[in-house]
Scaffold this active site. Structure first.
Site, PDB file in Angstrom:
ATOM      1  N   LYS A   1       0.815  -1.217   0.000  1.00  0.00           N
ATOM      2  CA  LYS A   1       0.000   0.000   0.000  1.00  0.00           C
ATOM      3  C   LYS A   1       0.849   1.268   0.000  1.00  0.00           C
ATOM      4  O   LYS A   1       0.395   2.321  -0.437  1.00  0.00           O
ATOM      5  CB  LYS A   1      -0.975  -0.043   1.157  1.00  0.00           C
ATOM      6  CG  LYS A   1      -1.982  -1.166   0.915  1.00  0.00           C
ATOM      7  CD  LYS A   1      -3.078  -1.249   1.921  1.00  0.00           C
ATOM      8  CE  LYS A   1      -4.165  -2.200   1.489  1.00  0.00           C
ATOM      9  NZ  LYS A   1      -3.859  -3.611   1.770  1.00  0.00           N
TER      10      LYS A   1
HETATM   11  C1  LIG Z   1      -4.514  -4.681   1.301  1.00  0.00           C
HETATM   12  C2  LIG Z   1      -3.753  -5.941   1.169  1.00  0.00           C
HETATM   13  C3  LIG Z   1      -4.135  -6.937   0.268  1.00  0.00           C
HETATM   14  C4  LIG Z   1      -5.386  -6.834  -0.575  1.00  0.00           C
HETATM   15  O1  LIG Z   1      -5.317  -5.808  -1.511  1.00  0.00           O
HETATM   16  P1  LIG Z   1      -6.671  -5.276  -2.209  1.00  0.00           P
HETATM   17  O2  LIG Z   1      -6.249  -4.162  -3.088  1.00  0.00           O
HETATM   18  O3  LIG Z   1      -7.554  -4.844  -1.083  1.00  0.00           O
HETATM   19  O4  LIG Z   1      -7.242  -6.418  -2.945  1.00  0.00           O
HETATM   20  C5  LIG Z   1      -3.326  -8.049   0.136  1.00  0.00           C
HETATM   21  N1  LIG Z   1      -2.221  -8.204   0.880  1.00  0.00           N
HETATM   22  C6  LIG Z   1      -1.824  -7.275   1.773  1.00  0.00           C
HETATM   23  C7  LIG Z   1      -0.601  -7.515   2.574  1.00  0.00           C
HETATM   24  C8  LIG Z   1      -2.562  -6.105   1.944  1.00  0.00           C
HETATM   25  O5  LIG Z   1      -2.161  -5.191   2.819  1.00  0.00           O
END
Ligand SMILES: *Cc1c(COP(=O)(O)O)cnc(C)c1O
Length: 462
Positions: free
Chosen positions: A112
């Protein structure tokens, strides 16, 4: 570029407006009016370019000239200077033709950061120019929270209120949020699960008076700019493995459907992607929907991959808009069904389009644990449980072994040390900048799952 709402009843916006607004005023999500596309030769020219240069190529059709090109280049450079790897998102080889894309070298150790570090700089740039200030309210299943807090902490342009489900995020995840003690950072533990937190945030956005009063903005992946920033690494990794001369496939551990949807967009933009595998844990609403066409909300189950413990997958509405070919009324209908009866059914022609674009698999807790152990045994690498879900689905769905398969590695193993240690006997160490995380002071408040209590809290703490 103009942006339109998936529900077709909110005004069109430009990039700056869409950045600041998050959810559309009709409850929909914003999407660009059309996909910019790249030719074979244009993609070929990306070879040998840096991450930052490709990022500019891929994102500038969406953001410029709203943001002047030179300014946008600088914002990109600043955003990725906080990463601990020169390649920003390096590929690591797992096996023959099989790779993981390490998206966790940013400040808070999950993918993220790739989008949110850029978002922080974009907010600062646009709000300083306008002499304006926003209030960010977000819900987190764990990783969005720390990445969002990191990107705006100490900035004068924003206050941030971050909701997490009490007791349902890992200790590392919670501490990464609650140990940031800054006047503009407010952590709230909600007595509920992630979907409750997300529903509270959506309700705030749908209360237009309150929304205007506090200049509410979003950093969840309902914000278009986040999805946009995630398109970039599909291009950088595919080009590194031979695109556009050969196709590549991706497997993506999925919760809110933002990350894998960015891959879908990369394909619409001309990147030769063979398969896009949607990998879910036992919270399998997306794999059920893509396989059988019924989107039906179930109970959220706690797993060792908590960032995907989600039953209401916001970005799926963007895909619906695409497979229903821009029919906003049809989307309003589906969403109304969901609200009334907790489910909707995708019609066969539209479902066929979704199936054409995605493979999907649900991965059990047992399979996830086994995969962490198996990767450690075969390569010596420690992987986190989300990454393991992705690799399991990749191997199960990979239809042509001659096409490289890239599993997105969405978090650093040290973010989920308990599960990793349990199956490998190895304790993944936090990187140096976070080594003292467990000695830092924490600050957060606990609130019931109640909209009025949340509104009151926000007004009192602004
Ligand atoms: C947020 C997250 C996901 C999922 O991502 P999306 O965009 O919500 O599908 C997968 N793995 C980790 C470690 C995350 O933080």
């Amino acid at each position: 570029m103009r942006y339109i709402s998936t529900r077709a009843e909110a005004p069109d916006l430009n990039f700056e407006e869409v950045l600041l607004s998050g959810l559309a005023r009709d409850g929909g999500l914003y999407l660009p009016q059309s996909w910019p596309t790249f030719t074979f030769d244009q993609i070929k020219e990306m070879r040998g370019k840096s991450y930052q240069e490709i990022a500019f190529d891929v994102m500038s059709p969406y953001a410029c000239p709203d943001i002047p090109e030179d300014d946008f280049k600088q914002l990109i450079n600043k955003a990725y200077s906080s990463f601990r790897h020169d390649a920003i998102v390096p590929l690591a080889q797992l096996d023959n033709n099989e790779w993981i894309l390490e998206l966790f070298h940013g400040p808070t150790l999950a993918f993220k950061d790739v989008a949110l570090q850029l978002l922080g700089h974009l907010f600062d740039y646009v709000l300083t120019k306008r002499g304006d200030k926003i209030t960010i309210v977000g819900a987190t299943s764990g990783d969005t929270g720390s990445a969002a807090i990191d990107c705006v902490q100490g900035r004068a342009c924003a206050d941030i209120f971050m909701l997490h489900p009490k007791g349902r995020v890992s200790d590392v995840q919670r501490r990464q949020m609650t140990t940031v003690i800054k006047d503009n950072v407010h952590n709230i533990a909600i007595e509920g699960d992630f979907d409750d937190c997300q529903a509270l945030v959506k309700a705030l956005f749908n209360d237009l008076d309150f929304r205007d009063k506090i200049n509410l903005s979003a950093v969840n992946s309902i914000n278009w700019a986040r999805v946009m920033a995630q398109i970039v690494y599909y291009f950088t990794s595919a080009v590194a493995l031979g695109a556009p001369n050969r196709k590549v496939s991706f497997s993506v551990p999925t919760g809110n459907f933002g990350d894998v949807y960015a891959g879908y967009i990369a394909k619409q933009m001309g990147l030769p992607i063979d398969q896009l595998v949607v990998a879910t844990n036992v919270n399998d609403i997306l794999s059920r929907t893509l396989n059988a066409g019924e989107y039906k909300v179930g109970e959220t189950i706690q797993t060792i991959s908590p960032s995907m413990d989600i039953q209401v997958s916001s970005n799926f509405e963007r895909l619906l808009f695409n497979i229903y070919e821009g029919d906003g009324a049809a989307i309003r209908n589906l969403m109304e069904n969901l609200k009334q009866s907790g489910l909707f059914v995708i019609q066969p022609p539209q479902l066929a389009r979704a199936k054409e674009a995605f493979d999907a698999l649900r991965v059990s807790e047992e399979e996830t644990r086994k995969m962490i152990a198996s990767v450690f045994t075969s390569s010596g690498q420690l992987i986190d449980p989300h990454t393991a879900v992705g690799i399991e689905a990749a191997r199960a769905k990979w239809s042509d072994k001659k096409t490289p398969m890239i599993s997105l590695s969405t978090a650093h193993p040290a973010k989920f040390p308990d599960a990793v240690e349990e199956v490998t006997g190895q304790h993944p160490e936090l990187p140096a900048h976070m080594a003292d995380l467990f000695e830092r002071d924490e600050k957060f408040d606990i609130l019931p799952n109640n909209l009025d209590a949340l509104k009151k809290y926000i007004l009192e703490n602004l």
